[in-house]
Scaffold this motif. Structure first.
Motif, PDB file in Angstrom:
ATOM      1  N   PRO A  82      14.469 -25.529  23.638  1.00 19.19           N
ATOM      2  CA  PRO A  82      13.258 -25.311  24.449  1.00 19.19           C
ATOM      3  C   PRO A  82      12.029 -25.716  23.646  1.00 19.19           C
ATOM      4  N   ASP A  83      10.940 -25.909  24.329  1.00 18.30           N
ATOM      5  CA  ASP A  83       9.739 -26.359  23.648  1.00 18.30           C
ATOM      6  C   ASP A  83       9.180 -25.260  22.753  1.00 18.30           C
ATOM      7  N   VAL A  84       8.369 -25.673  21.808  1.00 16.71           N
ATOM      8  CA  VAL A  84       7.720 -24.747  20.891  1.00 16.71           C
ATOM      9  C   VAL A  84       6.692 -23.906  21.655  1.00 16.71           C
ATOM     10  N   ALA A  85       6.709 -22.605  21.396  1.00 21.87           N
ATOM     11  CA  ALA A  85       5.755 -21.685  22.014  1.00 21.87           C
ATOM     12  C   ALA A  85       4.685 -21.317  20.986  1.00 21.87           C
ATOM     13  N   VAL A  86       3.454 -21.200  21.449  1.00 22.09           N
ATOM     14  CA  VAL A  86       2.322 -20.888  20.575  1.00 22.09           C
ATOM     15  C   VAL A  86       1.925 -19.435  20.781  1.00 22.09           C
ATOM     16  N   GLU A  87       1.879 -18.675  19.703  1.00 18.34           N
ATOM     17  CA  GLU A  87       1.498 -17.275  19.823  1.00 18.34           C
ATOM     18  C   GLU A  87      -0.023 -17.143  19.933  1.00 18.34           C
ATOM     19  N   ARG A  88      -0.447 -15.973  20.265  1.00 18.22           N
ATOM     20  CA  ARG A  88      -1.884 -15.699  20.366  1.00 18.22           C
ATOM     21  C   ARG A  88      -2.539 -15.774  18.995  1.00 18.22           C
ATOM     22  N   ALA A  89      -3.733 -16.351  18.942  1.00 17.42           N
ATOM     23  CA  ALA A  89      -4.432 -16.513  17.672  1.00 17.42           C
ATOM     24  C   ALA A  89      -4.695 -15.172  17.015  1.00 17.42           C
ATOM     25  N   ASN A  90      -4.439 -15.102  15.725  1.00 17.62           N
ATOM     26  CA  ASN A  90      -4.700 -13.890  14.950  1.00 17.62           C
ATOM     27  C   ASN A  90      -5.952 -14.117  14.109  1.00 17.62           C
ATOM     28  N   ILE A  91      -7.037 -13.470  14.497  1.00 16.27           N
ATOM     29  CA  ILE A  91      -8.305 -13.588  13.769  1.00 16.27           C
ATOM     30  C   ILE A  91      -8.450 -12.370  12.865  1.00 16.27           C
ATOM     31  N   ASP A  92      -8.479 -12.596  11.562  1.00 14.98           N
ATOM     32  CA  ASP A  92      -8.550 -11.486  10.601  1.00 14.98           C
ATOM     33  C   ASP A  92     -10.020 -11.145  10.330  1.00 14.98           C
ATOM     34  N   GLU A  93     -10.574 -10.281  11.162  1.00 10.85           N
ATOM     35  CA  GLU A  93     -11.986  -9.932  11.012  1.00 10.85           C
ATOM     36  C   GLU A  93     -12.246  -9.050   9.793  1.00 10.85           C
ATOM     37  N   SER A  94     -11.209  -8.439   9.260  1.00 10.12           N
ATOM     38  CA  SER A  94     -11.398  -7.596   8.072  1.00 10.12           C
ATOM     39  C   SER A  94     -11.682  -8.433   6.820  1.00 10.12           C
ATOM     40  N   ARG A  95     -11.435  -9.742   6.889  1.00  8.04           N
ATOM     41  CA  ARG A  95     -11.637 -10.622   5.733  1.00  8.04           C
ATOM     42  C   ARG A  95     -12.736 -11.649   6.023  1.00  8.04           C
ATOM     43  N   ARG A  96     -13.745 -11.231   6.744  1.00  5.58           N
ATOM     44  CA  ARG A  96     -14.859 -12.131   7.042  1.00  5.58           C
ATOM     45  C   ARG A  96     -15.571 -12.545   5.751  1.00  5.58           C
TER      46      ARG A  96
ATOM     47  N   ALA B 114      28.454 -33.412   9.319  1.00  8.01           N
ATOM     48  CA  ALA B 114      27.938 -33.712  10.653  1.00  8.01           C
ATOM     49  C   ALA B 114      26.415 -33.779  10.636  1.00  8.01           C
ATOM     50  N   ARG B 115      25.883 -34.533  11.567  1.00  7.73           N
ATOM     51  CA  ARG B 115      24.435 -34.675  11.695  1.00  7.73           C
ATOM     52  C   ARG B 115      23.956 -33.830  12.860  1.00  7.73           C
ATOM     53  N   VAL B 116      22.816 -33.160  12.687  1.00 10.58           N
ATOM     54  CA  VAL B 116      22.238 -32.328  13.738  1.00 10.58           C
ATOM     55  C   VAL B 116      20.934 -32.978  14.203  1.00 10.58           C
ATOM     56  N   VAL B 117      20.862 -33.250  15.497  1.00 11.98           N
ATOM     57  CA  VAL B 117      19.661 -33.843  16.086  1.00 11.98           C
ATOM     58  C   VAL B 117      19.063 -32.837  17.065  1.00 11.98           C
ATOM     59  N   VAL B 118      17.801 -32.473  16.858  1.00 14.81           N
ATOM     60  CA  VAL B 118      17.127 -31.502  17.711  1.00 14.81           C
ATOM     61  C   VAL B 118      16.117 -32.236  18.584  1.00 14.81           C
ATOM     62  N   THR B 119      16.201 -32.023  19.894  1.00 14.47           N
ATOM     63  CA  THR B 119      15.259 -32.644  20.820  1.00 14.47           C
ATOM     64  C   THR B 119      14.504 -31.556  21.586  1.00 14.47           C
ATOM     65  N   PHE B 120      13.336 -31.935  22.066  1.00 12.04           N
ATOM     66  CA  PHE B 120      12.504 -31.025  22.853  1.00 12.04           C
ATOM     67  C   PHE B 120      12.259 -31.633  24.232  1.00 12.04           C
ATOM     68  N   PRO B 121      11.906 -30.817  25.224  1.00  8.23           N
ATOM     69  CA  PRO B 121      11.784 -31.315  26.610  1.00  8.23           C
ATOM     70  C   PRO B 121      10.917 -32.550  26.745  1.00  8.23           C
ATOM     71  N   ILE B 122       9.809 -32.622  26.005  1.00  7.72           N
ATOM     72  CA  ILE B 122       8.905 -33.751  26.139  1.00  7.72           C
ATOM     73  C   ILE B 122       9.541 -35.048  25.662  1.00  7.72           C
ATOM     74  N   GLU B 123      10.578 -34.954  24.841  1.00 10.65           N
ATOM     75  CA  GLU B 123      11.228 -36.132  24.282  1.00 10.65           C
ATOM     76  C   GLU B 123      12.439 -36.577  25.084  1.00 10.65           C
ATOM     77  N   ARG B 124      12.912 -35.747  25.965  1.00  5.87           N
ATOM     78  CA  ARG B 124      14.154 -36.050  26.675  1.00  5.87           C
ATOM     79  C   ARG B 124      13.840 -36.782  27.981  1.00  5.87           C
ATOM     80  N   ASN B 125      14.501 -37.898  28.173  1.00  7.12           N
ATOM     81  CA  ASN B 125      14.361 -38.651  29.415  1.00  7.12           C
ATOM     82  C   ASN B 125      15.680 -39.331  29.724  1.00  7.12           C
ATOM     83  N   ALA B 126      15.805 -39.821  30.930  1.00  8.99           N
ATOM     84  CA  ALA B 126      17.072 -40.398  31.387  1.00  8.99           C
ATOM     85  C   ALA B 126      17.485 -41.592  30.542  1.00  8.99           C
ATOM     86  N   GLN B 127      16.555 -42.452  30.157  1.00  6.48           N
ATOM     87  CA  GLN B 127      16.890 -43.649  29.398  1.00  6.48           C
ATOM     88  C   GLN B 127      17.455 -43.302  28.028  1.00  6.48           C
TER      89      GLN B 127
END
Length: 242
Positions: free
Chosen positions: A126-140, A207-220
């Motif tokens: 599955p595609d990479v998921a982005v977590e919510r930004a962590n802003i460390d205000e205690s270290r301003r 053995a070789r491991v090839v990892v693909t993501f949805p944006i890279e997969r197409n019929a061709q």
């Protein structure tokens, strides 16, 4: 004949009222618990507020952290009050981090393909998921507030706006095509190493491991690869041969 509930029975009305009362009590308890956790101030016997862990929840996750974006963000905000007479602004610099994850629980047998000729395992992740930004205000590292008169309400608004602005800026950067492409390359290596472990155990260390993501997969691209055998078939044959 299907059984029916006698709604005229003497017990029916009290039972319904009791059920509704239980539901109402549960709803009130949930609302009160949420209010207490988020807004109520915990105090000492003398009325002084204290530092205390209000709640803690442990939950299992199946997401694999594959990359992290970190750095420093600058945010600014303005506040205008008193019919435009009281103007103030604030500039803040603080560190941030954003994690990138791949949910391995979504990888099923249908997402694993074995190419016998080249001894290659293709992982359709599955595609990479982005977590919510962590802003460390205690270290301003910088907080600069300007204004003839900065009221308490204005200071709170400035703080909230700079935090929101910083989070929005970091989120846009983290989800940009360039950053997502970098995260996918990092994820390719991490997921590949994770999926290689069972292959090494079964004697397929070469053995070789090839990892693909949805944006890279197409019929061709898929038509150019021999996908005649699935990994579970190869593993089953390997186990039977032992």
């Amino acid at each position: 004949m299907e059984p029916r509930i006698n709604t005229n029975a003497p017990w029916f009305r009290p039972a319904i009222i009791g059920f509704l009362a239980i539901c109402a009590a549960l709803l009130v308890w949930l609302l009160w618990s949420n209010y207490t956790e988020r807004y109520a101030v915990t105090e000492e016997d003398n009325g002084a507020a204290i530092t205390r862990l209000i709640s803690a929840r442990m939950s299992g996750v199946s997401q694999l952290k594959v990359a992290e974006l970190s750095g420093t963000v600058q945010a600014n905000a303005e506040d205008v009050r008193g019919f435009g007479l009281l103007k103030s602004n604030q500039v803040v610099k603080m560190p941030y981090s954003v994690g990138y994850y791949v949910d391995l629980s979504k990888v099923g047998p249908g997402d694993l393909e074995w190419v016998e000729g080249s001894r290659t395992l293709i992982v359709n992740a599955p595609d990479v998921a982005v977590e919510r930004a962590n802003i460390d205000e205690s270290r301003r590292s910088l907080v600069r507030t300007n204004g003839l008169i900065v009221t308490r309400e204005a200071a709170e608004q400035l703080s909230q706006r700079t935090s929101a602005g910083a989070a929005a800026k970091v989120a846009r950067e983290a989800q940009s095509p360039e950053r997502l492409a970098q995260a996918r390359e990092k994820a390719r290596g991490v997921v590949g190493r994770t999926m290689r472990l069972p292959l090494d155990t079964l004697g397929y260390g070469d053995a070789r491991v090839v990892v693909t993501f949805p944006i890279e997969r197409n019929a061709q691209a898929r038509d150019a690869v021999d996908l005649s055998r699935r990994p579970e078939d190869v593993i089953r044959e390997r186990q039977q041969a032992r």
